[in-house]
Scaffold this motif. Structure first.
Motif, PDB file in Angstrom:
ATOM      1  N   ARG A 149      36.338  48.368  44.793  1.00  0.00           N
ATOM      2  CA  ARG A 149      36.305  48.372  46.243  1.00  0.00           C
ATOM      3  C   ARG A 149      36.377  46.939  46.768  1.00  0.00           C
ATOM      4  NH1 ARG A 149      37.796  52.558  45.438  1.00  0.00           N
ATOM      5  NH2 ARG A 149      36.940  54.616  45.980  1.00  0.00           N
ATOM      6  N   GLY A 150      36.929  46.801  47.968  1.00  0.00           N
ATOM      7  CA  GLY A 150      37.036  45.490  48.596  1.00  0.00           C
ATOM      8  C   GLY A 150      38.456  44.953  48.518  1.00  0.00           C
TER       9      GLY A 150
ATOM     10  N   GLY B 254      41.248  44.185  45.470  1.00  0.00           N
ATOM     11  CA  GLY B 254      42.593  44.724  45.538  1.00  0.00           C
ATOM     12  C   GLY B 254      43.643  43.660  45.280  1.00  0.00           C
ATOM     13  N   ARG B 255      43.460  42.504  45.869  1.00  0.00           N
ATOM     14  CA  ARG B 255      44.429  41.420  45.653  1.00  0.00           C
ATOM     15  C   ARG B 255      44.412  40.937  44.209  1.00  0.00           C
ATOM     16  NH1 ARG B 255      41.997  39.985  50.684  1.00  0.00           N
ATOM     17  NH2 ARG B 255      43.353  40.709  52.377  1.00  0.00           N
TER      18      ARG B 255
ATOM     19  N   ALA C 225      35.823  37.596  43.947  1.00  0.00           N
ATOM     20  CA  ALA C 225      35.590  39.006  44.260  1.00  0.00           C
ATOM     21  C   ALA C 225      34.287  39.257  45.016  1.00  0.00           C
ATOM     22  CB  ALA C 225      35.602  39.828  42.978  1.00  0.00           C
ATOM     23  N   PHE C 226      33.396  38.268  45.083  1.00  0.00           N
ATOM     24  CA  PHE C 226      32.151  38.421  45.828  1.00  0.00           C
ATOM     25  C   PHE C 226      32.324  38.074  47.308  1.00  0.00           C
ATOM     26  CE2 PHE C 226      30.717  38.524  41.551  1.00  0.00           C
ATOM     27  CZ  PHE C 226      29.514  39.202  41.542  1.00  0.00           C
TER      28      PHE C 226
ATOM     29  N   ARG D  90      34.179  28.074  39.427  1.00  0.00           N
ATOM     30  CA  ARG D  90      33.800  28.004  40.842  1.00  0.00           C
ATOM     31  C   ARG D  90      33.863  29.378  41.497  1.00  0.00           C
ATOM     32  NH1 ARG D  90      34.323  22.728  44.095  1.00  0.00           N
ATOM     33  NH2 ARG D  90      34.089  21.108  42.534  1.00  0.00           N
ATOM     34  N   LEU D  91      33.481  30.401  40.757  1.00  0.00           N
ATOM     35  CA  LEU D  91      33.464  31.763  41.267  1.00  0.00           C
ATOM     36  C   LEU D  91      32.038  32.301  41.190  1.00  0.00           C
ATOM     37  CD1 LEU D  91      36.639  33.229  39.501  1.00  0.00           C
ATOM     38  CD2 LEU D  91      36.453  32.414  41.868  1.00  0.00           C
ATOM     39  N   TYR D  92      31.691  33.137  42.173  1.00  0.00           N
ATOM     40  CA  TYR D  92      30.386  33.794  42.132  1.00  0.00           C
ATOM     41  C   TYR D  92      30.352  34.801  40.986  1.00  0.00           C
ATOM     42  CZ  TYR D  92      28.624  32.129  46.676  1.00  0.00           C
ATOM     43  OH  TYR D  92      28.144  31.353  47.706  1.00  0.00           O
ATOM     44  N   GLU D  93      29.148  35.026  40.481  1.00  0.00           N
ATOM     45  CA  GLU D  93      28.943  36.088  39.496  1.00  0.00           C
ATOM     46  C   GLU D  93      27.534  36.641  39.674  1.00  0.00           C
ATOM     47  OE1 GLU D  93      27.865  33.008  35.814  1.00  0.00           O
ATOM     48  OE2 GLU D  93      29.808  33.996  35.893  1.00  0.00           O
TER      49      GLU D  93
END
Length: 304
Positions: free
Chosen positions: A69-70, A74-75, A175-176, A299-302
């Motif tokens: 979802r989100g 999707g991208r 993705a967050f 540099r991505l949330y997790e």
């Protein structure tokens, strides 16, 4: 322009539970042409969107079902599902201009250093009468080795194109961040910040045009949308601040200064201090950032 001209363009459109919009978006893309493939990443609860796209009967249009979802997810699914040298993004409630892909290809061909194109997003007058919709009007043509001011010139994914190598260098969308994600919005400033931080060039192109038809009713709906952008933008910047990034800290403080100046000006003029709710949402975005870890190299949330 045709795909055989050498630059392969893939189009990615996230969609959920809006079969009429998805079909109309697809048909307008076919009028535009100039791409190898269009992938609709369908997160719908039922199969009406897939059915509508299949009924068009064009092999260039594909529907990829996803349980995620989100729009940002999707991208990211779309990036993995296409093969083009350039990946162009729009939304199901947008309608591209007839020369959309031609303009995108012309810029990437003429400027080998162009990594990302942020095109103009218009809100037609009849849509403005229905409520509030996000648009984007470019001001400065090129950004590289510097950052746009916090209150303008940051493009949006309703009309954004990137070379595939961009995602190979800096990674996917976070993705967050984004509509339907835990941190609500902010996927665009985050991606563009990482692109510019890496030294790549962003071209803000007024000639690359889509029309945005998705309006929120004025009042609580539009206010909630605007506040979501405040929360997400702060969360996008604050994860980089947590990694010790001074540029992100400067943009964060500049953003607060812009909003503070707006509220002060309105108070001095005896007007309602517009911007308080947005500023509170912006501050809340920094707080919400700490609900998640930040991967130091990606540099991505997790998740914690």
């Amino acid at each position: 322009m045709t795909p055989s001209d050498g630059l392969r363009i893939s189009v990615v459109v996230p969609t959920r539970n809006r079969p009429d919009h998805a079909e109309a978006c697809a048909r307008q893309l076919l009028v535009c042409g100039g791409f190898d493939e269009v992938v609709f990443v369908d997160q719908s609860d039922e199969g009406k969107t897939e059915e509508a796209l299949l009924a068009i009967g064009d092999s260039r249009i594909r529907c990829v079902r996803s349980k995620l979802r989100g729009a940002t997810n999707g991208r990211n699914v779309g990036i993995q599902s296409v093969s083009g040298d350039v990946i162009a993004f729009t939304d199901d409630d947008c309608r591209v201009a007839r020369d959309w892909t031609t303009r995108i290809a012309d810029i990437f061909r003429s400027d080998p250093d162009a990594a990302v194109i942020c095109g103009r997003v218009r809100v037609p007058p009849e849509i403005q009468l229905q409520g509030f919709a996000i648009g984007f009007d470019p001001v400065v043509r090129e950004w590289q080795h510097r950052f746009p001011p916090p209150d303008k010139d940051w493009g949006i994914t309703a009309n954004l194109s990137a070379r595939r190598t961009v995602f190979e260098r800096i990674g996917k969308f976070d993705a967050f961040l984004g509509p339907g994600a835990p941190l609500l919005c902010g996927e665009e400033p985050d991606l563009l910040f990482r692109v510019l931080k890496d030294g790549m060039k962003v071209v803000n192109a007024s000639e690359v045009i889509v029309d945005h038809l998705g309006a929120r009713a004025l009042g609580p709906e539009s206010t909630a949308l605007w506040n979501m952008y405040g929360t997400g933008t702060a969360a996008a910047l604050f994860k980089h601040i947590r990694l010790g990034d001074r540029d992100a800290a400067s943009l964060y403080l500049q953003h607060l200064a812009v909003m503070g100046q707006l509220m002060l000006t309105n108070l001095v003029r005896g007007r309602r201090p517009i911007g308080i709710r947005y500023t509170l949402a912006f501050l809340n975005g920094a707080v919400k950032s700490f609900k998640f870890k930040v991967h130091p190299s990606d540099r991505l949330y997790e998740a914690q």
